[in-house]
Each structure stands twice: as C-alpha cells, then as structure tokens.
Design a protein around this motif. Sequence first.
Motif, mmCIF file in Angstrom:
data_model
loop_
_atom_site.group_PDB
_atom_site.id
_atom_site.type_symbol
_atom_site.label_atom_id
_atom_site.label_comp_id
_atom_site.label_asym_id
_atom_site.label_seq_id
_atom_site.Cartn_x
_atom_site.Cartn_y
_atom_site.Cartn_z
ATOM 1 N N GLN A 178 6.993 11.921 15.952
ATOM 2 C CA GLN A 178 6.446 10.921 14.807
ATOM 3 C C GLN A 178 7.036 10.080 15.060
ATOM 4 O O GLN A 178 5.390 8.757 14.741
ATOM 5 N N LEU A 179 7.113 9.173 16.391
ATOM 6 C CA LEU A 179 7.116 8.203 16.581
ATOM 7 C C LEU A 179 6.047 8.040 18.749
ATOM 8 O O LEU A 179 6.124 7.293 18.682
ATOM 9 N N VAL A 180 6.205 9.034 18.763
ATOM 10 C CA VAL A 180 5.045 9.676 20.094
ATOM 11 C C VAL A 180 5.519 7.823 21.112
ATOM 12 O O VAL A 180 5.076 7.708 21.915
ATOM 13 N N GLU A 181 6.728 8.727 21.617
ATOM 14 C CA GLU A 181 8.242 8.341 22.370
ATOM 15 C C GLU A 181 8.945 8.855 23.069
ATOM 16 O O GLU A 181 8.742 9.329 22.355
ATOM 17 N N PRO A 182 9.131 9.149 24.356
ATOM 18 C CA PRO A 182 9.911 10.176 25.295
ATOM 19 C C PRO A 182 11.741 9.891 24.190
ATOM 20 O O PRO A 182 12.357 9.182 23.554
ATOM 21 N N MET A 183 11.635 11.361 23.794
ATOM 22 C CA MET A 183 13.401 11.377 23.632
ATOM 23 C C MET A 183 14.194 11.821 24.518
ATOM 24 O O MET A 183 15.479 11.469 24.428
ATOM 25 N N ARG A 184 13.591 12.655 25.503
ATOM 26 C CA ARG A 184 14.719 12.565 26.985
ATOM 27 C C ARG A 184 13.908 13.276 27.827
ATOM 28 O O ARG A 184 12.784 13.940 27.860
ATOM 29 N N GLY A 185 14.347 13.043 28.982
ATOM 30 C CA GLY A 185 13.396 13.111 30.579
ATOM 31 C C GLY A 185 12.972 12.244 30.705
ATOM 32 O O GLY A 185 12.620 11.060 30.103
ATOM 33 N N HIS A 186 12.789 12.392 31.878
ATOM 34 C CA HIS A 186 11.501 11.240 32.435
ATOM 35 C C HIS A 186 10.569 12.037 33.505
ATOM 36 O O HIS A 186 10.474 12.969 33.279
ATOM 37 N N ALA A 187 9.192 11.376 33.558
ATOM 38 C CA ALA A 187 8.512 11.876 33.920
ATOM 39 C C ALA A 187 7.622 10.160 34.595
ATOM 40 O O ALA A 187 7.922 9.160 34.711
ATOM 41 N N PRO A 188 7.106 10.586 35.608
ATOM 42 C CA PRO A 188 5.821 9.534 35.822
ATOM 43 C C PRO A 188 5.429 8.440 35.268
ATOM 44 O O PRO A 188 4.821 9.433 34.346
ATOM 45 N N ALA A 189 4.834 7.449 35.670
ATOM 46 C CA ALA A 189 4.907 6.530 34.336
ATOM 47 C C ALA A 189 3.369 7.027 34.332
ATOM 48 O O ALA A 189 2.459 7.036 33.008
ATOM 49 N N ALA A 190 2.156 7.450 34.986
ATOM 50 C CA ALA A 190 1.005 8.260 35.148
ATOM 51 C C ALA A 190 0.600 9.290 33.974
ATOM 52 O O ALA A 190 0.066 9.177 33.378
ATOM 53 N N VAL A 191 1.520 9.901 34.329
ATOM 54 C CA VAL A 191 1.406 11.396 33.868
ATOM 55 C C VAL A 191 2.549 11.448 32.860
ATOM 56 O O VAL A 191 1.650 11.786 31.325
ATOM 57 N N LEU A 192 2.896 9.928 31.853
ATOM 58 C CA LEU A 192 3.961 10.242 30.856
ATOM 59 C C LEU A 192 2.992 9.643 30.179
ATOM 60 O O LEU A 192 2.625 10.002 28.267
ATOM 61 N N ARG A 193 1.986 7.630 30.134
ATOM 62 C CA ARG A 193 1.151 7.574 29.936
ATOM 63 C C ARG A 193 -0.313 8.888 28.855
ATOM 64 O O ARG A 193 -0.731 8.497 27.941
ATOM 65 N N GLU A 194 -1.108 9.704 30.322
ATOM 66 C CA GLU A 194 -2.026 10.500 29.887
ATOM 67 C C GLU A 194 -1.244 11.403 28.440
ATOM 68 O O GLU A 194 -1.965 11.420 27.977
ATOM 69 N N ALA A 195 0.334 12.215 28.887
ATOM 70 C CA ALA A 195 0.606 12.564 27.456
ATOM 71 C C ALA A 195 0.423 11.863 25.853
ATOM 72 O O ALA A 195 0.246 12.489 25.185
ATOM 73 N N LEU A 196 1.101 10.994 26.296
ATOM 74 C CA LEU A 196 1.568 9.710 25.058
ATOM 75 C C LEU A 196 -0.372 9.525 24.878
ATOM 76 O O LEU A 196 0.100 9.542 23.370
ATOM 77 N N GLU A 197 -1.139 9.284 25.413
ATOM 78 C CA GLU A 197 -2.778 9.326 24.499
ATOM 79 C C GLU A 197 -2.700 10.470 24.378
ATOM 80 O O GLU A 197 -3.399 10.477 23.381
ATOM 81 N N TRP A 198 -3.087 11.128 24.424
ATOM 82 C CA TRP A 198 -3.360 12.689 23.978
ATOM 83 C C TRP A 198 -2.360 13.012 23.277
ATOM 84 O O TRP A 198 -2.648 13.100 21.973
ATOM 85 N N ILE A 199 -1.626 12.593 22.960
ATOM 86 C CA ILE A 199 -0.363 13.204 21.111
ATOM 87 C C ILE A 199 -0.309 11.967 20.173
ATOM 88 O O ILE A 199 -1.458 12.742 19.490
ATOM 89 N N ARG A 200 -0.415 10.704 21.335
ATOM 90 C CA ARG A 200 -1.095 10.269 19.606
ATOM 91 C C ARG A 200 -2.802 10.317 19.610
ATOM 92 O O ARG A 200 -2.796 10.569 18.253
#
Length: 76
Positions: A39-61
């Motif tokens: 719903q918010l397209v943001e991490p709820m739990r856990g951590h990932a490298p910034a570039a990996v997280l950025r790519e994942a969030l872009e795809w999810i959006r």
Amino acid sequence: MSTKYRFRDKYRIQLREKDHLPPHVHLTGGGLDVLICLQLVEPMRGHAPAAVLREALEWIRAHQTELLEEWKRWHP
C-alpha cells in the motif's frame, strides 16, 4: 510462493499465497528478506543495499495495482 520479478542475478520480489497482513511482498536473495508494504511501497522490516532497494521499490511502484489485486485474490 510466486516470484514476480528477478534482477541482478540473485534478487527476487515474491508474493506469498500464505502470508499475513498487511499486504506486502518479500525482497529475497543474497541473504535478504525485506518485507515491503504494497500500500505504501516502503520497507516494513529488514534492510537491503540502497541500490537494490531502490530498484525493487521502482518495480513494485510500477506494478503496485496488479500486485495488490493478486494479494486480494489469495487473501480474501
């Protein structure tokens, strides 16, 4: 479990049929298990490298609507 997206040879976005609320996906691979709120397209739990997280969030959006629809089919 359904893998929706694979990237960088080891990371996956997964939507799991038997999971808990709130609606979310898992960013897995390379020792990661990050829960990302659909719903918010943001991490709820856990951590990932910034570039990996950025790519994942872009795809999810970009696929948020279809991911939420699939979540609702599996979790009425």
